[in-house]
Write a protein that holds these residues in place. Structure first.
Motif, PDB file in Angstrom:
ATOM      1  N   ASN A  42       0.576  -0.969  -0.192  1.00  0.00           N
ATOM      2  CA  ASN A  42       0.033   0.263   0.362  1.00  0.00           C
ATOM      3  C   ASN A  42       0.796   1.130   0.006  1.00  0.00           C
ATOM      4  OD1 ASN A  42      -3.271  -0.525   0.030  1.00  0.00           O
ATOM      5  ND2 ASN A  42      -2.011  -1.919   1.649  1.00  0.00           N
ATOM      6  N   GLU A 239      -5.533  -4.461   7.828  1.00  0.00           N
ATOM      7  CA  GLU A 239      -4.630  -3.451   5.845  1.00  0.00           C
ATOM      8  C   GLU A 239      -5.791  -2.293   6.168  1.00  0.00           C
ATOM      9  OE1 GLU A 239      -3.782  -4.764   1.867  1.00  0.00           O
ATOM     10  OE2 GLU A 239      -4.980  -5.981   2.527  1.00  0.00           O
ATOM     11  N   LYS A 243      -4.496   1.171   5.701  1.00  0.00           N
ATOM     12  CA  LYS A 243      -4.247   1.706   4.307  1.00  0.00           C
ATOM     13  C   LYS A 243      -5.153   3.553   5.019  1.00  0.00           C
ATOM     14  CE  LYS A 243      -5.806  -1.530   0.928  1.00  0.00           C
ATOM     15  NZ  LYS A 243      -7.248  -1.649   0.567  1.00  0.00           N
TER      16      LYS A 243
END
Length: 294
Positions: A42, A239, A243
């Protein structure tokens, strides 16, 4: 201030370091490996670990896999680790560092920090780190959790200036005296516990700003730290939050709102010198060791 996830600062030795990265404190090896892979996928390009966290091996595996999966090279990622309290001293630091490189599966680290200033040992530890720096095994060296007395003492004995001091820094603990000293001496401040646990995340003033900018309170805090020019390494093991923590570049806090958060400082440290063994260890804190958790 126009920033993005690729934004870097220049350390006092000329090395470029990302302004935002991933921290892995309190993550076991498997979790750390997965978090590192998510972060690299990311767009993160800085990872912070420590031998004391017990997850250098996991970070090394996550870094190896993450580089391969994303077509990256080792030099694309800024890797930080720290000298374990029990390894401090000249020869012991040098010997232990070889094991750290092995666990991290790398031939060098970008930044090596003294994790805590163990009384009577941190200057000898620094001499060992200077040797590693001159040998090219570390690209830069710095400190963590150094108050003004210890930082001033280190500066009087050092031949290589620290590039940064990693401190607890968030809206309710802003380390004003240390930041002023670091700014004066061209030493960067880096934030651990950048979100300040519940005290900052649940602050009504920050919640109002979150509503104003249509962001989470965590994103408001991280953006404030970036605008204060504090290197920031939020930890997450999900995750989605990894982000979100990087989604802080499509808005900018006004000067008035930065000043508002500045006013929230109450000098509330979550952890400090009294908790550690060289001062009697009243909190019973135990140093971790590296092992793959079964």
């Amino acid at each position: 201030m126009k920033l993005n996830l690729d934004s870097t600062i220049t350390l006092n030795n000329g090395i470029e370091m990302p302004l935002l990265g991933l921290g892995v404190w309190k993550s076991d090896n498997q979790t750390a490996a997965q978090s590192v892979k998510w972060a690299l996928a990311n767009g993160y390009r800085a990872i912070d670990t420590a031998k004391q966290y017990g997850n250098e091996a996991g970070v090394g595996e996550g870094l190896k896999q993450g580089l391969a999966e994303n077509g990256l090279k080792r030099e694309d990622v800024f890797l930080t680790t720290k000298v374990f309290n029990g390894d401090q001293g000249y020869e012991s630091t040098l010997k232990a560092f070889e094991g750290q490189l092995e666990r991290l599966q790398t031939s060098y680290v970008d930044l090596l920090l003294i994790h805590w200033p163990v009384n009577g040992k941190y200057n000898e530890t620094w001499k060992a780190m200077e040797k590693l720096y001159h040998e090219g095994k570390v690209r830069s060296i710095g400190v963590s959790n150094f108050n003004l007395d210890r930082l001033t003492d280190l500066m009087e004995h050092a031949s290589v200036k620290p590039v940064l001091n990693q401190m607890e820094f968030n809206p309710v603990e802003q380390e004003k005296d240390i930041k002023d000293y670091c700014d004066k001496h061209h030493i960067w401040l880096e934030a651990w516990s950048p979100l300040g646990h519940g005290d900052a995340l649940n602050d009504p003033a920050i919640q109002k700003l979150a509503d104003k900018y249509n962001k989470s309170t965590a994103q408001i805090i991280l953006r404030w730290e970036l605008q204060r020019e504090v290197i920031t390494i939020p930890k997450s093991t999900h995750e989605e939050y990894i982000k979100q923590n990087a989604d802080v570049y499509d808005f900018e806090l006004s000067d008035e709102d930065v000043a508002l958060i500045n006013s929230l400082d109450i000098d509330k440290r979550s952890l400090w010198y009294g908790a550690f063994s060289w001062n009697g260890n009243p909190a019973g804190i135990v140093d971790a060791v590296d092992e793959w958790n079964k």
